[in-house]
Design an enzyme around this catalytic site. Sequence first.
Site, PDB file in Angstrom:
ATOM      1  N   HIS A  73       0.950  -1.446  -0.166  1.00 32.73           N
ATOM      2  CA  HIS A  73       0.150  -0.069  -0.059  1.00 32.73           C
ATOM      3  C   HIS A  73       0.806   1.324  -0.036  1.00 32.73           C
ATOM      4  CE1 HIS A  73      -2.834  -3.026   0.984  1.00 32.73           C
ATOM      5  NE2 HIS A  73      -2.065  -3.489   1.841  1.00 32.73           N
ATOM      6  N   GLU A 110      -1.704   0.188   8.175  1.00 27.26           N
ATOM      7  CA  GLU A 110      -0.770  -1.052   7.483  1.00 27.26           C
ATOM      8  C   GLU A 110       0.208  -0.572   6.800  1.00 27.26           C
ATOM      9  OE1 GLU A 110      -1.330  -4.744   4.303  1.00 27.26           O
ATOM     10  OE2 GLU A 110      -3.016  -3.774   4.957  1.00 27.26           O
ATOM     11  N   HIS A 165       3.026  -6.858   4.512  1.00 27.77           N
ATOM     12  CA  HIS A 165       1.566  -6.601   4.803  1.00 27.77           C
ATOM     13  C   HIS A 165       1.277  -6.965   6.275  1.00 27.77           C
ATOM     14  CE1 HIS A 165       0.386  -5.821   0.523  1.00 27.77           C
ATOM     15  NE2 HIS A 165       1.510  -6.246   0.197  1.00 27.77           N
ATOM     16  N   GLU A 242       1.693 -11.925   5.555  1.00 29.32           N
ATOM     17  CA  GLU A 242       0.616 -10.963   6.699  1.00 29.32           C
ATOM     18  C   GLU A 242       1.229 -11.266   7.839  1.00 29.32           C
ATOM     19  OE1 GLU A 242      -2.171  -9.854   3.605  1.00 29.32           O
ATOM     20  OE2 GLU A 242      -1.574  -9.209   5.557  1.00 29.32           O
TER      21      GLU A 242
HETATM   22 ZN   LIG Z   1      -1.843  -5.407   2.542  1.00 26.50          ZN
END
Ligand SMILES: [Zn+2]
Length: 277
Positions: A73, A110, A165, A242
């Site tokens: 992101h 995030e 992430h 993640e």
């Molecule tokens: Zn992400």
Amino acid sequence: MGGWAVRVRGCGPAAVGAGLCFAMLAACGGSADRDPPPRAPRVSPTATGESPPTTATGGPAVNGKVIVIDPGHNGGNADHTEQINKKVFVGNGYKACNTVGTNTRDGYSEHAFAWDVANRLARVLREWGAKVTLTRKDDTGVGPCVTERAAIGNRLHADAAVSIHADGAEPSGHGFHVIEPVAVGKNASIVEPSRKLGTAVRDAYRSGTGIPYSTYRGRDGLDRRSDLGGLNLSTVPVVFIECGNMQNPGDAATLSSAPSRQRMAESLAAGLESYLR
Ligand SMILES: [Zn+2]
């Protein structure tokens, strides 16, 4: 003891000083006919005081390797939805160029988490002599698109790429998982090495951070997906991680802690070291 999954047992600073490590590792060292190995960088102990990994050729295995780190992101995405919602081809269909990402209930985003861990990881890897490229240069910009994030690693013929992430799943779910590619066309040749990379990163992250495997996704901390452009479009070994579930209060506390993020970064470095050994 957080620890480096790749750290050679008994290789504390004293052992390194006494040159013991070299003796033990000589057996699995590199072959003679390769170019002379890059000069071992002078490296300082990590924040945890652990001595950096060594190989028979002297420095860490990541020394001289090309590594791409993709912090997920970006901070400006939320204000530029028209730009990031543009559809791009991701190997087996069309998806948004990029997304905003999630955040903790306290508002820790995030994109900021990913940017922080990515820079910590880059610092460790550069200290070990790796050539590191991040897919974005700040945490205030927009994108890049998932297509460009994959293209950066492909252009550099990276030895490995990692996308960082943190998840936004049901609050009851917690833990981390590593996402590996499945063959969807141009990435067919990197599926196998990416699985080796995935296992190395999974093992190092688990032992280095103590964070458990995801309770809601994948199996034993590993998942495989065909809907992520960063995996589908890659021609170099690549995984996503993640790092935890930002919606889970316990994970959110860990993800929001700077010392924990440092351990995450050092563990990811250890995973790359183990993979590139
Ligand atoms: Zn992400």
